[in-house]
Motif scaffolding. Structure first.
Motif, PDB file in Angstrom:
ATOM      1  N   LEU A  63       0.557 -56.202   4.503  1.00 44.21           N
ATOM      2  CA  LEU A  63       0.706 -56.818   5.824  1.00 44.21           C
ATOM      3  C   LEU A  63       1.985 -57.655   5.891  1.00 44.21           C
ATOM      4  CD1 LEU A  63      -2.986 -57.847   6.541  1.00 44.21           C
ATOM      5  CD2 LEU A  63      -1.642 -56.158   7.797  1.00 44.21           C
ATOM      6  N   ALA A  64       2.247 -58.417   4.831  1.00 44.21           N
ATOM      7  CA  ALA A  64       3.464 -59.234   4.796  1.00 44.21           C
ATOM      8  C   ALA A  64       4.705 -58.352   4.863  1.00 44.21           C
ATOM      9  CB  ALA A  64       3.477 -60.101   3.540  1.00 44.21           C
ATOM     10  N   SER A  65       4.673 -57.195   4.194  1.00 43.13           N
ATOM     11  CA  SER A  65       5.829 -56.296   4.222  1.00 43.13           C
ATOM     12  C   SER A  65       6.062 -55.719   5.613  1.00 43.13           C
ATOM     13  CB  SER A  65       5.654 -55.160   3.204  1.00 43.13           C
ATOM     14  OG  SER A  65       4.761 -54.170   3.703  1.00 43.13           O
ATOM     15  N   GLN A  66       5.024 -55.731   6.441  1.00 38.83           N
ATOM     16  CA  GLN A  66       5.128 -55.233   7.810  1.00 38.83           C
ATOM     17  C   GLN A  66       5.462 -56.353   8.804  1.00 38.83           C
ATOM     18  OE1 GLN A  66       4.609 -51.766   8.506  1.00 38.83           O
ATOM     19  NE2 GLN A  66       4.753 -51.750   6.277  1.00 38.83           N
ATOM     20  N   GLY A  67       5.648 -57.572   8.280  1.00 39.85           N
ATOM     21  CA  GLY A  67       5.994 -58.700   9.136  1.00 39.85           C
ATOM     22  C   GLY A  67       4.812 -59.349   9.825  1.00 39.85           C
ATOM     23  N   VAL A  68       3.603 -59.071   9.358  1.00 31.93           N
ATOM     24  CA  VAL A  68       2.409 -59.665   9.970  1.00 31.93           C
ATOM     25  C   VAL A  68       2.218 -61.071   9.409  1.00 31.93           C
ATOM     26  CG1 VAL A  68      -0.095 -59.469  10.201  1.00 31.93           C
ATOM     27  CG2 VAL A  68       1.327 -57.414  10.274  1.00 31.93           C
ATOM     28  N   GLU A  69       2.074 -62.047  10.291  1.00 34.63           N
ATOM     29  CA  GLU A  69       1.845 -63.434   9.894  1.00 34.63           C
ATOM     30  C   GLU A  69       0.358 -63.634   9.642  1.00 34.63           C
ATOM     31  OE1 GLU A  69       2.302 -67.080   8.690  1.00 34.63           O
ATOM     32  OE2 GLU A  69       4.080 -65.993   9.358  1.00 34.63           O
ATOM     33  N   LEU A  70       0.002 -64.024   8.422  1.00 34.70           N
ATOM     34  CA  LEU A  70      -1.407 -64.168   8.061  1.00 34.70           C
ATOM     35  C   LEU A  70      -1.968 -65.554   8.373  1.00 34.70           C
ATOM     36  CD1 LEU A  70      -1.496 -62.258   4.670  1.00 34.70           C
ATOM     37  CD2 LEU A  70      -2.179 -61.449   6.923  1.00 34.70           C
ATOM     38  N   THR A  72      -3.063 -68.659  10.344  1.00 34.93           N
ATOM     39  CA  THR A  72      -3.422 -68.991  11.720  1.00 34.93           C
ATOM     40  C   THR A  72      -3.817 -70.455  11.757  1.00 34.93           C
ATOM     41  OG1 THR A  72      -5.725 -68.363  11.383  1.00 34.93           O
ATOM     42  CG2 THR A  72      -4.250 -66.659  12.236  1.00 34.93           C
TER      43      THR A  72
END
Length: 169
Positions: A63-70, A72
């Motif tokens: 997810l991090a490699s896809q730019g998703v901010e975990l 919240t």
């Protein structure tokens, strides 16, 4: 599809699978397959089966490699504190009313001192603390304390949920 895929566990039969995220560089984030002979292998009667597993760390990396901010923001919390056993029912009622109004609410269930409850409220990052003592219960009110400024105001119990919601908005 890859007909030469091997999962590395002897009990898999026929179908095996892995899930990868293209470009993530973490390999498989999960996998599994059929294991029709596993129960027999363990001494049981023949039972068909299927299973899978995922790697949460690998999912987080993908997810991090896809730019998703975990991360919240933590939802706002309100803490309901009572001054003793005689206020336990009022604390419970206030907690239920706030939760019914959609407010994330925590309360003391261990009979701690008011000071210890304030410390717990701070630890939970509570924005507001509803304080119920014998005087408040007798008056049908609650003391609403802003945990950042320590400002306190008395609120009728009938208006508590609306007042809390307004202050959290």
């Amino acid at each position: 599809e890859d007909p030469t895929l091997v999962r590395g566990l002897d009990y898999y039969t026929r179908t095996v699978f892995e899930v990868e995220v293209e470009g993530a560089g973490v390999g498989a984030i999960g996998g599994g397959g059929r294991y029709d002979g596993l129960m027999e292998l363990e001494g049981g009667k023949p039972t068909p089966g299927i299973g899978f597993a995922v790697g949460f760390e690998r999912i987080a990396l993908a997810l991090a490699s896809q730019g998703v901010e975990l991360a919240t923001p933590e939802p706002t919390c309100v803490y309901v504190a009572g001054t003793g056993a005689e206020t336990r029912d009022a604390v419970f009622d206030a907690t239920l009313a706030l939760r019914a109004a959609g407010v994330r609410t925590e309360a003391d269930y261990q009979g701690r001192s008011l000071k210890a409850q304030f410390k717990q409220a701070d630890k939970l990052h509570a924005t507001l603390c509803v304080v119920l003592g014998p005087d408040e219960v007798a008056a049908g009110a609650a003391t609403l304390r802003n945990m950042a400024t320590h400002e306190q105001v008395q609120v009728p119990m009938a208006d508590l949920a609306a007042e809390v919601a307004a202050r959290l908005a």
